[in-house]
Design a protein around this motif. Structure first.
Motif, PDB file in Angstrom:
ATOM      1  N   UNK A 176     -43.193 -31.244 -50.430  1.00  0.00           N
ATOM      2  CA  UNK A 176     -42.112 -31.945 -49.765  1.00  0.00           C
ATOM      3  C   UNK A 176     -42.216 -31.807 -48.258  1.00  0.00           C
ATOM      4  N   UNK A 177     -41.132 -32.143 -47.537  1.00  0.00           N
ATOM      5  CA  UNK A 177     -41.222 -32.262 -46.080  1.00  0.00           C
ATOM      6  C   UNK A 177     -40.964 -30.992 -45.279  1.00  0.00           C
ATOM      7  N   UNK A 178     -40.736 -29.859 -45.937  1.00  0.00           N
ATOM      8  CA  UNK A 178     -40.198 -28.708 -45.202  1.00  0.00           C
ATOM      9  C   UNK A 178     -41.227 -27.644 -44.842  1.00  0.00           C
ATOM     10  N   UNK A 186     -44.254 -35.665 -42.736  1.00  0.00           N
ATOM     11  CA  UNK A 186     -43.051 -36.480 -42.793  1.00  0.00           C
ATOM     12  C   UNK A 186     -42.592 -36.963 -41.425  1.00  0.00           C
ATOM     13  N   UNK A 187     -43.370 -36.649 -40.387  1.00  0.00           N
ATOM     14  CA  UNK A 187     -43.055 -37.126 -39.038  1.00  0.00           C
ATOM     15  C   UNK A 187     -44.341 -37.126 -38.238  1.00  0.00           C
ATOM     16  N   UNK A 198     -49.210 -38.970 -45.727  1.00  0.00           N
ATOM     17  CA  UNK A 198     -48.026 -39.221 -44.905  1.00  0.00           C
ATOM     18  C   UNK A 198     -46.913 -39.775 -45.780  1.00  0.00           C
ATOM     19  N   UNK A 199     -45.700 -39.471 -45.370  1.00  0.00           N
ATOM     20  CA  UNK A 199     -44.531 -40.055 -46.022  1.00  0.00           C
ATOM     21  C   UNK A 199     -44.086 -41.257 -45.202  1.00  0.00           C
ATOM     22  N   UNK A 239     -33.259 -43.141 -44.376  1.00  0.00           N
ATOM     23  CA  UNK A 239     -34.079 -41.994 -44.760  1.00  0.00           C
ATOM     24  C   UNK A 239     -34.288 -41.074 -43.564  1.00  0.00           C
ATOM     25  N   UNK A 240     -34.102 -39.791 -43.811  1.00  0.00           N
ATOM     26  CA  UNK A 240     -34.296 -38.797 -42.747  1.00  0.00           C
ATOM     27  C   UNK A 240     -35.767 -38.455 -42.558  1.00  0.00           C
ATOM     28  N   UNK A 241     -36.613 -38.812 -43.518  1.00  0.00           N
ATOM     29  CA  UNK A 241     -38.003 -38.386 -43.489  1.00  0.00           C
ATOM     30  C   UNK A 241     -38.929 -39.591 -43.520  1.00  0.00           C
TER      31      UNK A 241
END
Length: 290
Positions: free
Chosen positions: A100-102, A121-122, A140-141, A161-163
């Motif tokens: 995931x993104x964390x 994710x960024x 990449x997301x 979407x935040x990501x």
């Protein structure tokens, strides 16, 4: 002439009465899993999704090692959202664990050592990963714009979407070129989704993948609770998505991008048994018993 009605079995069936009889003998609170029902549901999902690609479990749905081992034995992949979940998944027997993104750069070192390709994710996260692992494959997301006619506020965060990165943002394209990192996975998640969302995301991902010949995996995300409000719709959407992914095949071997979808299978198959410790009859405001 009337059309042919295709009847499909439901995704979830009620558990056997034996499960509840056995639970009555347990001290409370007790969390009881219906493994027979879980196996049936996984088999149904694999039947629907099998033509498209692989099915992943979101490990955030369960941290019970024995249940995770059961799901790993059924051939599912795993998606993890923390380094702790990654370790749980590996101990349970899952092979790949797309993250995931964390994750931090320090986490990435352990994940890379385990053969896991990370999804940035960024733009900033992609820069850090590529600088730390120049020349290494990366995912990449994407933020996926959903047309108004299918959005209908049905997704959890389709619009906000935040990501993720915008497909046309030149900054992340420049990062990949600067550090020589091949893009191998496109990951998208819009929260709960409908069959129309699934088809749109497949088309969108294949269009983006045309610009990156190194892409070999499309992760279409989760949101199966809404998708499976009725099984007929998603089974047809999966079949159509399979056709699109095959038509989008690229490369010398003619292999299209592998497609992964994500499902938290445990929701309908876990039961929390508790004991009532206090009863208030005829509540003075509501008139009810609590």
């Amino acid at each position: 002439m009337s059309g042919v009605v295709r009847r499909v079995a439901p995704l979830v069936r009620p558990p056997a009465a034996q499960l509840f009889r056995a639970a009555l003998a347990l001290p409370t609170p007790a969390l009881v899993y219906d493994l027979d029902g879980l196996r049936r549901s996984v088999a149904t999902l694999v039947e629907d999704v099998g033509g498209v690609g692989a099915l992943n479990l979101a490990v955030k749905a369960c941290h019970t090692p024995s249940v995770l081992a059961e799901l790993a034995s059924l051939g599912l992949g795993a998606d993890v959202a923390s380094i702790g979940e990654y370790r749980l998944a590996r101990a349970a027997g899952f092979d790949g664990s797309p993250p995931g993104p964390s994750f931090t750069t320090a986490d990435a070192v352990e994940l890379r050592a385990g053969g896991v390709v990370l999804d940035a994710s960024s733009v900033e996260q992609l820069e850090r990963l590529c600088r730390t692992f120049p020349g290494s494959p990366v995912g990449v997301r994407l933020r996926v714009p959903l047309p108004d006619d299918i959005e209908r506020d049905a997704t959890t965060f389709g619009r906000v979407s935040r990501f993720g990165v915008e497909a046309t943002d030149p900054r992340w394209h420049a990062v990949l070129a600067r550090w020589g990192c091949p893009l191998v996975r496109l990951h998208m998640h819009t929260g709960q989704m409908t069959p129309e969302h699934l088809l749109h995301k497949t088309r969108y991902a294949l269009a983006v993948a045309e610009a990156f010949p190194s892409v070999d995996t499309l992760d279409l995300g989760g949101g199966f609770f809404s998708l499976y409000a009725s099984r007929g719709g998603p089974s047809r959407a999966c079949a159509r998505s399979a056709g699109r992914s095959r038509r989008g095949a690229r490369g010398p071997g003619g292999d299209g991008a592998a497609v992964r979808t994500r499902r938290r299978d445990l929701g309908p198959h876990g039961f929390l048994f508790v004991s009532v410790l206090s009863v208030e009859r005829d509540h003075r405001r509501s008139g009810r018993t609590w």
